[in-house]
Design a protein around this motif. Structure first.
Motif, PDB file in Angstrom:
ATOM      1  N   GLU A  48      22.443  24.144  -0.227  1.00 33.74           N
ATOM      2  CA  GLU A  48      23.909  24.465  -0.629  1.00 33.74           C
ATOM      3  C   GLU A  48      24.613  24.291   0.650  1.00 33.74           C
ATOM      4  OE1 GLU A  48      25.325  24.861  -3.603  1.00 33.74           O
ATOM      5  OE2 GLU A  48      23.245  24.514  -4.410  1.00 33.74           O
ATOM      6  N   ALA A  49      24.301  24.592   1.684  1.00 33.86           N
ATOM      7  CA  ALA A  49      24.950  24.752   2.950  1.00 33.86           C
ATOM      8  C   ALA A  49      24.934  23.233   3.380  1.00 33.86           C
ATOM      9  CB  ALA A  49      24.478  25.519   4.076  1.00 33.86           C
ATOM     10  N   TYR A  50      23.990  22.341   3.231  1.00 34.35           N
ATOM     11  CA  TYR A  50      23.953  21.216   3.657  1.00 34.35           C
ATOM     12  C   TYR A  50      24.951  20.205   2.844  1.00 34.35           C
ATOM     13  CZ  TYR A  50      21.785  16.937   5.944  1.00 34.35           C
ATOM     14  OH  TYR A  50      21.789  15.923   6.793  1.00 34.35           O
ATOM     15  N   MET A  51      25.088  20.413   1.514  1.00 39.52           N
ATOM     16  CA  MET A  51      25.976  19.903   0.641  1.00 39.52           C
ATOM     17  C   MET A  51      27.205  20.048   0.875  1.00 39.52           C
ATOM     18  SD  MET A  51      24.161  19.421  -3.230  1.00 39.52           S
ATOM     19  CE  MET A  51      23.777  21.219  -3.245  1.00 39.52           C
ATOM     20  N   SER A  52      27.587  21.267   1.491  1.00 37.43           N
ATOM     21  CA  SER A  52      28.898  21.719   1.652  1.00 37.43           C
ATOM     22  C   SER A  52      29.441  21.003   3.046  1.00 37.43           C
ATOM     23  CB  SER A  52      29.111  23.250   1.832  1.00 37.43           C
ATOM     24  OG  SER A  52      28.827  23.750   0.626  1.00 37.43           O
ATOM     25  N   ARG A  53      28.400  20.899   3.806  1.00 37.39           N
ATOM     26  CA  ARG A  53      28.690  20.289   5.268  1.00 37.39           C
ATOM     27  C   ARG A  53      29.267  18.777   5.305  1.00 37.39           C
ATOM     28  NH1 ARG A  53      23.532  19.591   9.138  1.00 37.39           N
ATOM     29  NH2 ARG A  53      24.175  17.764  10.129  1.00 37.39           N
ATOM     30  N   TYR A  54      28.871  18.118   4.047  1.00 35.28           N
ATOM     31  CA  TYR A  54      29.183  16.775   3.830  1.00 35.28           C
ATOM     32  C   TYR A  54      30.167  16.630   2.749  1.00 35.28           C
ATOM     33  CZ  TYR A  54      25.836  15.089   6.861  1.00 35.28           C
ATOM     34  OH  TYR A  54      24.987  14.944   8.180  1.00 35.28           O
ATOM     35  N   GLY A  55      30.744  17.673   2.315  1.00 38.40           N
ATOM     36  CA  GLY A  55      31.909  17.901   1.579  1.00 38.40           C
ATOM     37  C   GLY A  55      31.811  17.324   0.049  1.00 38.40           C
ATOM     38  N   LEU A  56      30.554  17.770  -0.528  1.00 39.18           N
ATOM     39  CA  LEU A  56      30.416  17.074  -1.722  1.00 39.18           C
ATOM     40  C   LEU A  56      31.256  18.222  -2.703  1.00 39.18           C
ATOM     41  CD1 LEU A  56      27.869  15.865  -0.571  1.00 39.18           C
ATOM     42  CD2 LEU A  56      26.618  16.256  -2.492  1.00 39.18           C
ATOM     43  N   ASP A  57      31.673  17.503  -4.025  1.00 35.80           N
ATOM     44  CA  ASP A  57      32.299  18.350  -4.753  1.00 35.80           C
ATOM     45  C   ASP A  57      31.455  19.152  -5.726  1.00 35.80           C
ATOM     46  OD1 ASP A  57      31.775  16.841  -7.003  1.00 35.80           O
ATOM     47  OD2 ASP A  57      33.664  15.588  -6.592  1.00 35.80           O
ATOM     48  N   ASP A  58      31.792  19.825  -6.598  1.00 40.87           N
ATOM     49  CA  ASP A  58      30.918  20.862  -7.686  1.00 40.87           C
ATOM     50  C   ASP A  58      30.038  19.845  -8.179  1.00 40.87           C
ATOM     51  OD1 ASP A  58      31.695  23.300  -6.512  1.00 40.87           O
ATOM     52  OD2 ASP A  58      33.204  23.765  -7.949  1.00 40.87           O
ATOM     53  N   GLU A  59      30.719  18.723  -8.928  1.00 39.68           N
ATOM     54  CA  GLU A  59      29.981  17.956  -9.719  1.00 39.68           C
ATOM     55  C   GLU A  59      29.018  17.083  -9.103  1.00 39.68           C
ATOM     56  OE1 GLU A  59      31.332  14.780 -13.414  1.00 39.68           O
ATOM     57  OE2 GLU A  59      32.768  15.170 -11.620  1.00 39.68           O
ATOM     58  N   GLN A  60      29.308  16.604  -7.939  1.00 41.06           N
ATOM     59  CA  GLN A  60      28.137  15.986  -6.934  1.00 41.06           C
ATOM     60  C   GLN A  60      27.224  17.110  -6.756  1.00 41.06           C
ATOM     61  OE1 GLN A  60      30.975  14.915  -4.067  1.00 41.06           O
ATOM     62  NE2 GLN A  60      31.061  12.798  -5.044  1.00 41.06           N
ATOM     63  N   LYS A  61      27.481  18.009  -6.337  1.00 41.55           N
ATOM     64  CA  LYS A  61      26.464  19.331  -5.858  1.00 41.55           C
ATOM     65  C   LYS A  61      25.539  19.373  -7.196  1.00 41.55           C
ATOM     66  CE  LYS A  61      28.890  21.837  -2.255  1.00 41.55           C
ATOM     67  NZ  LYS A  61      29.748  23.005  -2.111  1.00 41.55           N
ATOM     68  N   GLN A  62      26.163  19.503  -8.337  1.00 40.24           N
ATOM     69  CA  GLN A  62      25.259  19.889  -9.423  1.00 40.24           C
ATOM     70  C   GLN A  62      24.219  18.711  -9.797  1.00 40.24           C
ATOM     71  OE1 GLN A  62      25.372  22.599 -10.845  1.00 40.24           O
ATOM     72  NE2 GLN A  62      23.430  22.277 -12.264  1.00 40.24           N
ATOM     73  N   ALA A  63      24.604  17.474  -9.548  1.00 39.20           N
ATOM     74  CA  ALA A  63      23.773  16.364  -9.781  1.00 39.20           C
ATOM     75  C   ALA A  63      22.699  16.245  -8.879  1.00 39.20           C
ATOM     76  CB  ALA A  63      24.643  15.020  -9.761  1.00 39.20           C
ATOM     77  N   VAL A  64      23.135  16.810  -7.529  1.00 36.56           N
ATOM     78  CA  VAL A  64      21.927  17.046  -6.507  1.00 36.56           C
ATOM     79  C   VAL A  64      20.968  17.982  -7.174  1.00 36.56           C
ATOM     80  CG1 VAL A  64      21.449  17.279  -4.006  1.00 36.56           C
ATOM     81  CG2 VAL A  64      23.323  15.858  -4.609  1.00 36.56           C
ATOM     82  N   ARG A  65      21.578  19.125  -7.330  1.00 34.21           N
ATOM     83  CA  ARG A  65      20.684  20.347  -7.662  1.00 34.21           C
ATOM     84  C   ARG A  65      19.843  19.928  -8.914  1.00 34.21           C
ATOM     85  NH1 ARG A  65      26.047  22.956  -8.253  1.00 34.21           N
ATOM     86  NH2 ARG A  65      26.103  23.951  -6.179  1.00 34.21           N
TER      87      ARG A  65
END
Length: 118
Positions: A48-65
């Motif tokens: 979560e911290a790593y994705m935030s560090r690179y500015g992923l939006d919620d939709e992008q974060k969910q796809a990664v998760r």
């Protein structure tokens, strides 16, 4: 993303054009960073911290998760970059291909001409 498909007239294909490239910049930048061992360790330690560090939006974060490779593609992720993410989390190219086609790994492998495959 059907609009993007319709624009090119290629069903089931997402053309990595300028629009999609811009949309996926944060995903691709994050994934590319995983070429370094210390970044892979940081991602594994706190995704979560790593994705935030690179500015992923919620939709992008969910796809990664969800390790949703097709959705990452639809959001502008480029296979050459997100293969670094896949390797970091223990997924290979054939697993990605199977998931993107909506098939089990075993079914997908039966369609490949790979010696010794399932």
């Amino acid at each position: 993303m059907s609009e993007q498909n319709d624009r090119w007239g290629i069903p089931g294909t997402y053309v990595f054009d300028l629009q999609l490239s811009r949309r996926g910049y944060a995903i691709n930048r994050m994934c590319n960073s995983l070429k370094l061992e210390e970044n892979r360790a940081a991602f594994v330690a706190d995704e979560e911290a790593y994705m935030s560090r690179y500015g992923l939006d919620d939709e992008q974060k969910q796809a990664v998760r969800e390790r949703d490779w097709l959705r990452l593609t639809q959001l502008g992720g480029n296979l050459f970059f997100f293969l670094k993410l896949a390797a970091t989390v223990g997924h290979g190219l054939y697993q990605i291909g199977a998931q993107m086609r909506g098939e089990s790994y075993e079914t997908f492998m039966k369609t490949r001409q790979v010696p010794g495959a399932v």
